[in-house]
Every structure is written in structure tokens, then in C-alpha cells.
Design an enzyme around this catalytic site. Structure first.
Site, PDB file in Angstrom:
ATOM      1  N   TYR A 130       0.808  -1.215   0.000  1.00  0.00           N
ATOM      2  CA  TYR A 130       0.000   0.000   0.000  1.00  0.00           C
ATOM      3  C   TYR A 130       0.844   1.270   0.000  1.00  0.00           C
ATOM      4  O   TYR A 130       0.307   2.371  -0.082  1.00  0.00           O
ATOM      5  CB  TYR A 130      -1.001   0.014   1.166  1.00  0.00           C
ATOM      6  CG  TYR A 130      -2.166  -0.919   0.918  1.00  0.00           C
ATOM      7  CD1 TYR A 130      -2.052  -1.969   0.017  1.00  0.00           C
ATOM      8  CD2 TYR A 130      -3.374  -0.758   1.567  1.00  0.00           C
ATOM      9  CE1 TYR A 130      -3.101  -2.834  -0.220  1.00  0.00           C
ATOM     10  CE2 TYR A 130      -4.436  -1.613   1.333  1.00  0.00           C
ATOM     11  CZ  TYR A 130      -4.289  -2.656   0.442  1.00  0.00           C
ATOM     12  OH  TYR A 130      -5.332  -3.519   0.205  1.00  0.00           O
ATOM     13  N   LYS A 177       1.861 -14.565   5.215  1.00  0.00           N
ATOM     14  CA  LYS A 177       2.083 -15.497   4.112  1.00  0.00           C
ATOM     15  C   LYS A 177       3.572 -15.850   4.097  1.00  0.00           C
ATOM     16  O   LYS A 177       4.223 -15.875   3.043  1.00  0.00           O
ATOM     17  CB  LYS A 177       1.630 -14.837   2.793  1.00  0.00           C
ATOM     18  CG  LYS A 177       1.508 -15.776   1.633  1.00  0.00           C
ATOM     19  CD  LYS A 177       0.443 -16.843   1.799  1.00  0.00           C
ATOM     20  CE  LYS A 177       0.505 -17.891   0.718  1.00  0.00           C
ATOM     21  NZ  LYS A 177      -0.315 -19.079   1.005  1.00  0.00           N
ATOM     22  N   ASP A 210      -3.920 -17.528   4.517  1.00  0.00           N
ATOM     23  CA  ASP A 210      -5.009 -18.213   3.804  1.00  0.00           C
ATOM     24  C   ASP A 210      -5.789 -19.109   4.751  1.00  0.00           C
ATOM     25  O   ASP A 210      -7.020 -19.175   4.715  1.00  0.00           O
ATOM     26  CB  ASP A 210      -4.485 -18.989   2.572  1.00  0.00           C
ATOM     27  CG  ASP A 210      -3.126 -19.619   2.792  1.00  0.00           C
ATOM     28  OD1 ASP A 210      -2.508 -19.381   3.854  1.00  0.00           O
ATOM     29  OD2 ASP A 210      -2.650 -20.357   1.903  1.00  0.00           O
ATOM     30  N   ASP A 234      -6.307  -5.424   5.323  1.00  0.00           N
ATOM     31  CA  ASP A 234      -7.398  -4.740   4.632  1.00  0.00           C
ATOM     32  C   ASP A 234      -8.455  -5.765   4.224  1.00  0.00           C
ATOM     33  O   ASP A 234      -9.660  -5.578   4.434  1.00  0.00           O
ATOM     34  CB  ASP A 234      -6.822  -4.031   3.390  1.00  0.00           C
ATOM     35  CG  ASP A 234      -7.779  -3.002   2.834  1.00  0.00           C
ATOM     36  OD1 ASP A 234      -8.795  -2.703   3.491  1.00  0.00           O
ATOM     37  OD2 ASP A 234      -7.509  -2.479   1.742  1.00  0.00           O
ATOM     38  N   ASP A 238     -12.340  -6.612   6.149  1.00  0.00           N
ATOM     39  CA  ASP A 238     -13.644  -6.554   5.467  1.00  0.00           C
ATOM     40  C   ASP A 238     -14.375  -7.881   5.659  1.00  0.00           C
ATOM     41  O   ASP A 238     -15.588  -7.904   5.820  1.00  0.00           O
ATOM     42  CB  ASP A 238     -13.474  -6.252   3.970  1.00  0.00           C
ATOM     43  CG  ASP A 238     -13.637  -4.760   3.684  1.00  0.00           C
ATOM     44  OD1 ASP A 238     -13.247  -3.953   4.558  1.00  0.00           O
ATOM     45  OD2 ASP A 238     -14.164  -4.403   2.612  1.00  0.00           O
TER      46      ASP A 238
END
Ligand code: NAD
Length: 480
Positions: A130, A177, A210, A234, A238
Site C-alpha cells: 500500500y 504469508k 489463507d 485490509d 472486510d
């Protein structure tokens, strides 16, 4: 003498922003908290006036004075030329920690109703993809740099544990990850595992991102606090807001060293703007987080409890599942105000202590290595040659160099020395050159000389040194 009121910068924002911000201000004012609001402009109107950042100078000055912001959503103009005003604010005031709590709310029907979800995502807010450092390396290949620092990881991990302690929470998961991105995502995992023992009262566990998404969909109640990198956070946040009723209920805090910004997770919802339909809960609960942050703990509890009591009473806005006669934004706000001072039957107030925010170190933060070694260089070039032909050409160009061609990759896959895999090629190659004699000392001048020879024949667009810090290779191996 009455004590001075704490000044707060308020950014009504765009779309439904002014409606939900007005709702939050009315409720906060009705609590009697000693606060005063300075309304400032940001977002669409500022862009229209030609301010490319979307944040006028006067707004920045107000934030520098008050240090606390309650903000509505700001539209990100689509197209070129303008930046995201949200990203500008986060970067300008280095709000490094994004805290996004969600919990089961009474009467808000979801697939998980009755499972008492109460989850906080602590998301690193300024680093990672970002930062938006991007390049078209060739006309057909784009690159984005994912920069993660030890300093950034330490601060977000410390914030996650400090927040967990302040809220009397039991566990912090670190979601990364790191199995694939061993150096960037791995840095957060290692920092987390190194710092976690300093917080013996909190259970700590690393989980792959994941799997975290899968577990959140299957058994979300196992999670308490989740700390993660910017983009992962992010997306996960959500997801967690979806588990508990949607964006209309998801508040957030952007914590910085100096300035903190409180806002709903949702955007400007242009589809319902100006219709008195928006659910103000997310912004109102962000206001409660702000009140707690400035030491108005009682007012914060009052706001939260009044929202819970209002929902328990069956009032619904149009975004909620199973609603036939929705309340308007104003009706919902008035109901919350009239419920101030009442206590929820299902969720009485929790005990909170002040968050012990990690201190920022002044100056340039340096991580020392006792020993450094230069092993070679990766040169990124554009070429339409097949790998074998390219390797033969590059070998010739490096004959007089102390570096020799070790491998060539195409989109990460090794294409030289020949691999069994069938790879569909693009005209973008990473060519790895390593020392012919690993015991010798490689100089920058020797790398530059090789770059000159390669660059004389091919377009190059990127060079990365292959370094070793304290005996550890500081670069990824090839993905075979
Ligand atoms: P959005 O969150 O604005 O809307 C998504 C959907 O959720 C819409 O159907 C909307 O009506 C609904 N919704 C959102 N908040 C609601 C609320 N409080 N009550 C009822 N329904 C609600 O997302 P988007 O449409 O992708 O983005 C619109 C604009 O907002 C874009 O310009 C985007 O860049 C900006 N944005 C800003 C922020 C921020 O300021 N922090 C965050 C996200 C998006």
C-alpha cells in the site's frame, strides 16, 4: 473553573460522510464529554478546488494542533492526477496501526448469530504494497514493491499486544504469508515470535493468512486479536465485518505516534448518499473508540451501550438483513441519544485500561549486521530471445567479469539452466550473476562494469544486489 474542552478535528467527508458524522457528533455531544469540534474540509471538495492531495493546508494545521481526528469517508477520485486523500492522511501523520474491531451485535442477524464473535484486526497501515511503489518494467510487465521493515513490524506487534492487554483479551494470532514470502511476511512472523514472550498473559500463535481466512469462515470464534500486514489486514478486516453484520457496523482507529484518526471502515456509499438511509453505527462506534483514546472512558462506554440498547430494542437501518420498515439515519441517531445512560442486557460494559502505545524512536532506525558480504547481482532485462540463446549471449558478455551467469527466471520460474517445466514466456527476465570465486571480495565497481556490458546489449530496468548479512543469504532462492 470548568476544565478546557479537548479539541477534535472533524472531517465530514464525502457521500454519506456528513450524515453519519453529524449523527456521531450529536451522540458524543449528548454524552456531555468535554470535547469541542473543529470542522475541516477534505476529499472531493478539496480535489475540485485543485488541491491534489485532497487535504487543504488549514485541515493539516488543525490536525497538527488537535492530534485527534474523527473523519467521514473520503472518495478516491478515479483516474489519474489525484491521490487518495485517505492514504495521504495515513502517510502524512504516520498512523501506523489500524485497529478494526467487530463483535456480535444484538438483533443484527448474521450467519454466526449466537456465537458471540468479538474479533479485532490490528493491521499495519503504512508499509507493504500500500506504499504504492509501482513501475511498468516493460510495456507488458508491472512491478509493485513490497517493503516491510523491522521497525514497522515491531511497532504493529507491540500495538497488537498492548491493545489486547488494555481490553483484557486472551490471545493474539499473527497472520502472514511467510511460507511463500519468507523475507517480507517472514519478518513480521519472526518479529512476532521474538516479542510474544514479553507478554506472558496473552496466548500467541502464528497462522498462515489463507488458513486464517478459512478459519474465519468456519470457526471465527477461535480468534481474539489478529495482527497482520497492510494488504492482508485490509482484506481480512472486510471479511470480519461481513461476519458481524457488514460495513455499516465496522469502526476503526488509525493510531499514530502523534496523531490518531477514527473512522468507519466503509466508504462514501454514493448509492445512498443524501437519502437519510445510511447506518451511522460504524462512525458512532469509531467515535466511542476516539473517546476512549482521549481518556473519556465513561462517555465511550455510554455511546457503545446506547448503540447496543437501540439495537436490542429492534430498531433497524436499511442495510440490515430482515428489515421491512427501516429507520432513517436521523431516527436511529435520536434513538441512540435517548438510550444514553441505559445498559445493554446482553453485552454490559467491558473493563478497559489505557493502551500502552509503543514509543517511537527518534532519528533513523538502524538494524546492524556484524558481517556483510556481496555474492552477486540480479539484473532485470527486457528481451525477446529464448532463454538458452539469452544465456549464451550473457555468458559471452560476462567472460571478463568475476561474476558468472547462474540462472535466468521468467516471472519467477527458472528457465535457465533448463527446467522440466513448460513455462509461457514474457519478454522480462531476471538474470542472476554470482561470484566465480565465492571466497573473493566482490566490489560495486565490478557489478557496475557487468551492468555496463549487459546494458550495452539489452534494456535493463532494475538491479538488485545479492547480499549476505551475518552469514544469512538476504535474498530469495529461485522458485523451481
Ligand atoms: P462503500 O463502503 O462506500 O459502499 C459499499 C456498499 O456498502 C454500498 O452498497 C453502500 O451503500 C453500502 N454501505 C457502506 N456504508 C454503509 C452504511 N454506513 N450504511 C448503509 N450502507 C452502507 O464502498 P465503495 O462503493 O467501494 O466506495 C465508495 C467510495 O468510498 C470510493 O470513492 C472509495 O474510494 C471510498 N472509500 C473511502 C474509504 C475511507 O474514507 N476510509 C474507505 C473505503 C472506500
Amino acid at each position: 473553573m470548568t476544565p478546557a474542552k479537548r479539541k477534535i478535528t472533524v472531517l465530514p467527508g464525502d457521500g454519506i460522510g456528513p450524515e453519519v458524522v453529524e449523527a456521531a457528533l450529536a451522540i458524543i455531544q449528548a454524552t456531555g464529554a468535554a470535547v469541542e469540534f473543529e470542522k475541516c474540509e477534505a476529499g472531493a471538495r478539496a480535489f475540485q478546488k485543485g488541491i491534489v492531495t485532497g487535504i487543504p493546508k488549514e485541515t493539516i494545521q488543525s490536525i497538527e494542533r488537535t492530534k485527534v481526528v474523527l473523519k467521514g469517508p473520503l472518495e478516491t477520485p478515479i483516474g489519474h492526477g489525484n491521490r487518495s486523500a485517505n492514504v495521504t492522511l495515513r502517510t502524512l501523520f504516520e498512523t501506523y496501526g489500524n485497529i478494526r474491531p467487530v463483535r456480535e451485535l444484538p438483533g443484527v442477524q448474521t450467519a454466526f448469530t449466537g456465537r458471540q464473535l468479538d474479533i479485532v484486526i490490528v493491521r499495519e497501515n503504512i508499509e507493504d504494497l500500500y506504499a504504492g511503489i509501482e513501475y511498468m518494467q516493460t510495456p507488458g510487465v508491472a512491478e509493485s514493491l513490497k517493503l516491510i521493515s523491522r521497525e514497522g513490524c515491531e511497532k504493529i506487534v507491540k500495538l497488537a499486544f498492548a491493545f489486547a492487554i488494555a481490553e483484557g483479551r486472551k490471545a493474539v494470532h499473527c497472520a502472514t504469508k511467510a511460507n511463500i514470502l519468507k523475507l517480507t511476511e517472514g519478518l513480521l512472523q519472526h518479529t512476532f515470535e521474538e516479542l510474544a514472550p514479553q507478554y506472558p498473559s496473552i496466548t500467541s500463535k502464528h497462522i498462515l493468512i489463507d488458513n486464517a481466512a478459512h478459519q474465519l469462515a468456519m470457526r471465527p470464534e477461535q480468534f481474539d486479536v489478529i495482527v497482520t500486514t497492510n494488504m492482508n489486514g485490509d482484506i481480512l478486516s472486510d471479511l470480519t465485518s461481513g461476519l458481524t453484520g457488514g460495513l455499516g457496523f465496522a469502526p476503526s482507529a488509525n493510531i499514530g505516534n502523534d496523531v490518531s484518526i477514527f473512522e468507519a471502515v466503509h466508504g462514501s456509499a454514493p448509492d445512498i448518499a443524501g437519502k437519510n438511509k445510511a447506518n451511522p453505527t460504524a462512525l458512532v462506534l469509531s467515535g466511542a473508540m476516539m473517546l476512549r483514546h482521549i481518556g473519556e472512558g465513561k462517555a465511550a462506554n455510554d455511546v457503545e451501550q446506547a448503540v447496543l440498547v437501540t439495537l436490542e430494542g429492534g430498531l433497524r437501518t436499511s442495510d440490515m438483513i430482515g428489515v421491512d420498515k427501516p429507520a432513517t439515519t436521523t431516527e436511529f441517531t435520536q434513538a441512540v441519544i435517548s438510550n444514553l445512560g441505559k445498559t445493554s442486557k446482553l453485552s454490559p460494559p467491558k473493563q478497559y485500561t489505557k493502551v500502552d502505545l509503543p514509543s517511537s524512536r527518534p532519528g533513523v532506525n538502524v538494524v546492524e549486521a556484524n558481517a556483510r558480504k556481496l555474492n552477486g547481482v540480479d539484473i532485470y532485462i527486457e528481451s525477446d530471445l529464448e532463454p538458452k540463446a539469452l544465456a549464451s549471449e550473457l555468458d559471452k558478455l560476462a567472460t571478463s567479469s568475476p561474476l558468472k551467469l547462474e540462472m535466468i527466471t521468467n516471472r519467477g520460474a527458472v528457465v535457465f539452466p533448463a527446467s522440466e517445466r513448460k513455462v509461457s514466456l514474457v519478454d522480462h527476465y531476471r538474470c542472476r550473476f554470482v561470484q566465480r570465486d565465492p571466497a573473493s571480495k566482490l566490489s560495486d565497481a565490478e557489478i557496475v562494469s557487468l551492468l555496463g556490458a549487459v546494458g550495452g546489449n539489452y534494456r535493463w530496468m532494475h538491479v538488485e544486489k545479492l547480499q549476505e548479512f551475518d552469514g544469512e543469504k538476504a535474498y530469495s532462492k529461485s522458485q523451481v
